[in-house]
Scaffold this active site. Sequence first.
Site, mmCIF file in Angstrom:
data_model
loop_
_atom_site.group_PDB
_atom_site.id
_atom_site.type_symbol
_atom_site.label_atom_id
_atom_site.label_comp_id
_atom_site.label_asym_id
_atom_site.label_seq_id
_atom_site.Cartn_x
_atom_site.Cartn_y
_atom_site.Cartn_z
ATOM 1 N N ASP A 154 0.809 -1.039 -0.065
ATOM 2 C CA ASP A 154 0.197 -0.082 0.001
ATOM 3 C C ASP A 154 0.851 1.116 -0.081
ATOM 4 O O ASP A 154 1.127 2.057 0.911
ATOM 5 C CB ASP A 154 -0.864 -0.125 1.315
ATOM 6 C CG ASP A 154 -1.761 1.093 1.304
ATOM 7 O OD1 ASP A 154 -2.116 1.453 2.482
ATOM 8 O OD2 ASP A 154 -2.032 2.011 0.299
ATOM 9 N N ASP A 157 3.387 6.438 -4.984
ATOM 10 C CA ASP A 157 3.742 6.244 -6.270
ATOM 11 C C ASP A 157 5.242 5.919 -6.324
ATOM 12 O O ASP A 157 6.006 6.172 -5.419
ATOM 13 C CB ASP A 157 3.343 7.522 -7.091
ATOM 14 C CG ASP A 157 1.655 7.520 -7.080
ATOM 15 O OD1 ASP A 157 1.188 8.666 -6.718
ATOM 16 O OD2 ASP A 157 1.114 6.598 -7.568
#
Length: 295
Positions: A154, A157
Amino acid sequence: MTHYGEQIVPGFAYRFEGEQLLSERSAFQQIDVYENASFGRLLMLDGLTQTTERDEFIYHEMLVHVPLISLENPRRVLIIGGGDGGTLRRVLEHPSVEQAVMVEIDERVTQVCRELMPSIAGDAFDDPRADVLFADGIAYVRGGGEPFDAILIDSSDPVGPGEGLFTVDFYRAALARLTDGGVLCAQSGSPGFQQDELHRTYAHVSGVFPDTRVYVGFVPTYPGGMWSFTLAGSRLSLDQVVAAARASERKLSTRYWRPELQRGAFDVPQIVNDVIAPDGPPQTWGLSPAEHERG
Ligand code: SAM
């Protein structure tokens, strides 16, 4: 009233408006939290929307329930990143989970989210099964130790601290930290506007895991709405009848994921197949800055 948001591609930007509640630079990234009339409180890292109180359930349910429902009895789960606690909260909803280790590189993200956006994690951080470490997930995975049934990435970017989480070396190290039949699931960006990220994630993961598939969910506050996830293992089990039985046994209560999506979310639009094809990705929905430069 502050205006803030993301420049997605030249000529197209997301714009929010609302009060800024926090703005600081941690040792790793710029952290901003805003109030928004429609989405509640909103976390941005390095200017990129991470999660909002209103629609966080979509991303977190899809990142967690698809991989964990694919497993008969997930006991130990590793979360890399996930500083806001939304992923941890959903992992702990699976009763068979005995230990959820969350390795978040930036303690300030967790501190800020616990203080300003507590609804995302709920009481996950106080669950005795939760182990929260503030360290680099790459080093943690490489460090060896007891294997996990699932590794959920999780991350932000692939820029800054998140970059190394998208490499073949990392995925090889992750495979070595999984039990037989264990699964890895990574958020892999926008198929419309981050086609290199999705292409590269799929290419790298599928080079390490024999069964690698992409599925999508629709997050209103993410660029383009459609968001991709890359699930990998030795032989994935995505039967929706089994998923319904497992969700019922585990008393899962969801607002986005449902058993039909355990298979249906993998029926992706053609653009996704085009992006992950070996000769992909095709042009983005909007010209990327580099393409725009080239004209
Ligand atoms: N869960 C949110 C969502 O709905 O998309 C956003 C993801 S979470 C905020 C991304 C986290 O990954 C950040 O807190 C960031 O600090 C963390 N991160 C980035 N690189 C990392 C690394 N190498 N190891 C551990 N955590 C990392």
